[in-house]
Write a protein that holds these residues in place. Structure first.
Motif, PDB file in Angstrom:
ATOM      1  N   THR A 156       0.820  -1.209   0.000  1.00 30.88           N
ATOM      2  CA  THR A 156       0.000   0.000   0.000  1.00 30.88           C
ATOM      3  C   THR A 156       0.856   1.262   0.000  1.00 30.88           C
ATOM      4  OG1 THR A 156      -0.176  -0.169   2.406  1.00 30.88           O
ATOM      5  CG2 THR A 156      -1.988  -1.075   1.101  1.00 30.88           C
ATOM      6  N   ARG A 159       1.637   2.682  -3.494  1.00 33.39           N
ATOM      7  CA  ARG A 159       0.594   3.517  -4.091  1.00 33.39           C
ATOM      8  C   ARG A 159       0.655   4.937  -3.557  1.00 33.39           C
ATOM      9  NH1 ARG A 159      -4.985  -0.032  -4.399  1.00 33.39           N
ATOM     10  NH2 ARG A 159      -4.304  -1.452  -6.032  1.00 33.39           N
ATOM     11  N   ARG A 160       0.917   5.064  -2.269  1.00 35.28           N
ATOM     12  CA  ARG A 160       0.972   6.377  -1.641  1.00 35.28           C
ATOM     13  C   ARG A 160       2.125   7.210  -2.223  1.00 35.28           C
ATOM     14  NH1 ARG A 160       0.283   4.437   3.081  1.00 35.28           N
ATOM     15  NH2 ARG A 160       2.487   4.307   3.611  1.00 35.28           N
ATOM     16  N   ARG A 161       3.269   6.577  -2.422  1.00 40.02           N
ATOM     17  CA  ARG A 161       4.436   7.290  -2.928  1.00 40.02           C
ATOM     18  C   ARG A 161       4.297   7.669  -4.400  1.00 40.02           C
ATOM     19  NH1 ARG A 161       6.932   3.309   0.113  1.00 40.02           N
ATOM     20  NH2 ARG A 161       7.529   2.078  -1.712  1.00 40.02           N
TER      21      ARG A 161
END
Length: 385
Positions: A156, A159-161
């Motif tokens: 997850t 995706r954030r980065r």
């Protein structure tokens, strides 16, 4: 489109099989396709390459692992014009990921707007060391597009980065070979070649690379329990090659099954081998199963799995039954082996699921959508500049 798939080498493996199936599918659809590998391989390719798929090598002769990485920048500079003609460079596994990162760097240095670079993270869900996972995520993060083969909470952060750059969940798929008559002479002859006597009623097996990271020793207590419960009329096939081949043979002899567990080595025709089995054993990581298990199910062989994620509980929508306890796997397998009706029903259910959810057409369409999303975004960025 001009599409290049990058793999370390064309050997028999899940990532290599996905890359080759995607390349063949794209060529059939009229795209210009290239398979780019680090070095030529003496091994057998995962599937036959279509005439429309070009094969290129970064290095025409074998090199050390360090030498391959060290020489990459020079190769990229020499081939920058060819790379700039590609629309998509699709990377599979670590060497290819590093290659893709350098392709992006070269694209910036030489002020080129092509190619777009995407990566498929084939290790999603795998019980790999945290340091390795961080390295893989670090390499994937800058890519123009990323495909994960399954949902995995461990990824997850990736995706954030990545912000607004696309990340897609794309299940592995395969190009299914024609089904083989399970009671035909071809299967009977294969069983004899492997060493299974004609009097044998039941065959249980698996196909895969026999290496320490695959933990093949977990199959030993499963087959030992099955052999004790079913009796002498059950034999086993452990297809595949790898560094643990001789150790597995020794382990089988230690439990007294040396004459009933057969090791044919590298399996050139997996569908034939799987069609000779009445039950297929595999290893799942959460809901993710391997390419070979998908092939087995599509061939009509029922599949049961050892679950490699110890804390995962079975879900109602799991299409392959699994447990992290090898004894429980054995007990479930024994129940199926004692009931031909249950085995047939399971085989039909899993075959329908595999062919509807894990075919190469569905996988390829999902990748084409990802390619288009990236190309549209890249075109927008160029226009804005």
């Amino acid at each position: 489109m001009k599409i290049t798939h990058v793999v370390p080498a064309l050997t028999k493996g899940g990532g290599e099989r996905v890359a080759m199936d995607l390349a063949n599918h794209a060529a059939d659809c009229g795209h210009e396709v290239t398979i780019l590998t680090a070095v030529p391989s003496d091994s057998v390719a995962p599937v036959e390459r279509r005439p429309g798929v070009e094969l290129r090598y970064i290095y025409p002769r074998g090199r050390s692992r360090i030498g391959r990485y060290a020489s990459l920048p020079t190769w990229l500079v020499r081939n920058r014009r060819w790379l700039a003609e590609q629309d998509i460079v699709h990377c599979h596994m670590t060497f290819a990921s590093v290659t893709g990162t350098l392709v992006q760097l070269a694209r910036t240095v030489f002020r080129q707007d092509r190619p777009a670079v995407i990566e498929t993270c084939h290790s999603v869900g795998a019980p790999i060391p945290r340091l390795h996972q961080r390295l893989y995520a670090f390499l994937a993060a800058p890519k123009d597009g990323v495909a994960l083969i399954a949902e995995d909470v461990s990824w997850t952060g990736l995706r954030r980065r990545r912000g607004d750059r696309p990340v897609a969940i794309i299940r592995n798929g395969v190009a299914f070979a024609p089904q083989i008559e399970r009671r035909g002479s071809g299967v009977a002859n294969y069983r004899r070649r492997v060493g299974i006597p004609d009097s044998c009623d039941i065959v249980v097996g698996t196909v895969g690379r026999i290496a320490a990271d695959r933990r093949p020793s977990l199959y030993i207590p499963v087959i030992a329990d099955i052999a004790a419960a079913i009796g002498p009329n059950v034999h086993f096939i452990m297809g595949g090659a790898g560094p643990e081949f001789e150790n597995m043979q020794a382990a089988v002899r230690e439990v007294g099954l040396g004459d009933r567990v057969h090791f044919p080595g590298l399996v050139l025709d997996p569908v034939l081998a799987m069609s000779a089995m009445d039950l297929y054993l595999t290893m799942n990581i959460g809901a993710v199963t391997g390419i070979a298990a998908i092939e087995a199910a599509a061939a009509g062989t029922p599949v049961v799995a050892i679950q490699m994620a110890p804390d995962r509980e079975r879900q109602d929508d799991d299409w392959i039954w699994s447990s992290s306890d090898p004894r429980a796997v054995a007990a479930h397998a024994i129940g199926l082996l004692r009931s031909g009706e249950q085995r047939l029903a399971l085989a039909q259910q899993q075959q329908a699921y595999a062919r509807s959810h894990h075919g190469v057409d569905a996988m390829a369409r999902a990748y084409y959508e990802l390619y288009d999303r990236i190309r549209v975004k890249e075109s927008g960025n160029v226009a804005a500049e």
